[in-house]
Design an enzyme around this catalytic site. Sequence first.
Site, PDB file in Angstrom:
ATOM      1  N   HIS A 230       0.650  -0.913  -0.101  1.00  0.00           N
ATOM      2  CA  HIS A 230      -0.172   0.401   0.791  1.00  0.00           C
ATOM      3  C   HIS A 230       0.531   1.095   0.183  1.00  0.00           C
ATOM      4  O   HIS A 230       2.114   1.559   0.765  1.00  0.00           O
ATOM      5  CB  HIS A 230      -1.182  -0.147   1.323  1.00  0.00           C
ATOM      6  CG  HIS A 230      -1.675   1.102   0.988  1.00  0.00           C
ATOM      7  ND1 HIS A 230      -3.150   0.986   0.650  1.00  0.00           N
ATOM      8  CD2 HIS A 230      -1.654   2.603   1.420  1.00  0.00           C
ATOM      9  CE1 HIS A 230      -3.304   2.272   0.339  1.00  0.00           C
ATOM     10  NE2 HIS A 230      -2.832   2.690   1.268  1.00  0.00           N
ATOM     11  N   CYS A 231       0.528   2.201  -0.688  1.00  0.00           N
ATOM     12  CA  CYS A 231       1.104   3.280  -1.012  1.00  0.00           C
ATOM     13  C   CYS A 231       1.038   4.279  -0.103  1.00  0.00           C
ATOM     14  O   CYS A 231      -0.120   5.053  -1.107  1.00  0.00           O
ATOM     15  CB  CYS A 231       1.624   3.517  -2.871  1.00  0.00           C
ATOM     16  SG  CYS A 231       3.502   4.493  -3.261  1.00  0.00           S
TER      17      CYS A 231
END
Length: 307
Positions: free
Chosen positions: A154-155
């Site tokens: 997850h960025c």
Amino acid sequence: MYRSGTVMAWNVFKFCTALRGLGSIMILLVLGVVGVTYYAVVISNYVPALYEGGLGSLTALAVLILFHVLLVMLLWSYFTVVFTDPGSVPPIWKPVLDEERGDTDPLTAAEHGGMLGDSTNPRIRYCRKCNQLKPPRCHHCSVCGRCVLKMDHHCVWVVNCVGALNYKYFLLFLFYTFLETSLVTLSLLPHFIAFFSDDEIPGTPGMLATTFLAFVLNLAFALSVLGFLIMHISLVAANTTTIEAYEKKTTPKWRYDLGRKRNFEQVFGMDKRYWFIPAYSEEDLRRMPALQGLEYPSKPDLDAQKF
């Protein structure tokens, strides 16, 4: 022990909630860096240089053209990552075959209905948080609160998970960010060096401060993105993800490693015209199931691996 576990779970929940709340802030931060950079390169330095004449004008024109081309590709890739769903498990998805073991016998009705808690069928992956089956290479994201197909991570910068359907776009975002920040760093380097000379520097204090800030920011981003880009190039070459690389660190061979060429095509497609743009050809989407995130070709002799 129970209290400690509860506190840890609560802290993780608050952390994931905080990450979700960063959404619009991170997008505004990215756009803010782009705005500062644009002002420093285009308005403060290289548009005025167009009117100087001679070689300086030609250099300024080349820098401006390349800067805008890379900026368009960077923003195109960035917003494609932001707004593309990384891949969700279809609500009624069930494996027709045992895809975790590569068996050729279809799953029986009993296997379909009794997967949760069935000790005789441990090879089928099940998400207890989503209460659904998990396709191969699928993982649950605590920030998004759902399972993501071929999840990499997850960025916070793209305010989204990076998974099967947007991994290529994320890699292109890294690629064009590195090229753009490197170009800006090199083009502003003479102006940065001038700050430490005894010569008088033309421009207002605001323009000079913006140039200095843009140089430092872009140099920092170029160095950090380079390391991240190298890491992901190695992951693509091995046809694995960040999560899988951690999970299989004791596994000498990987069932999805089909060779560098085919591994690359599993992410970027087979149509070379689309390799450097954040899109896929209709033909690639039709003939390559891996791009949809539910089916992946693997080595038959390693099909028993549980990933």
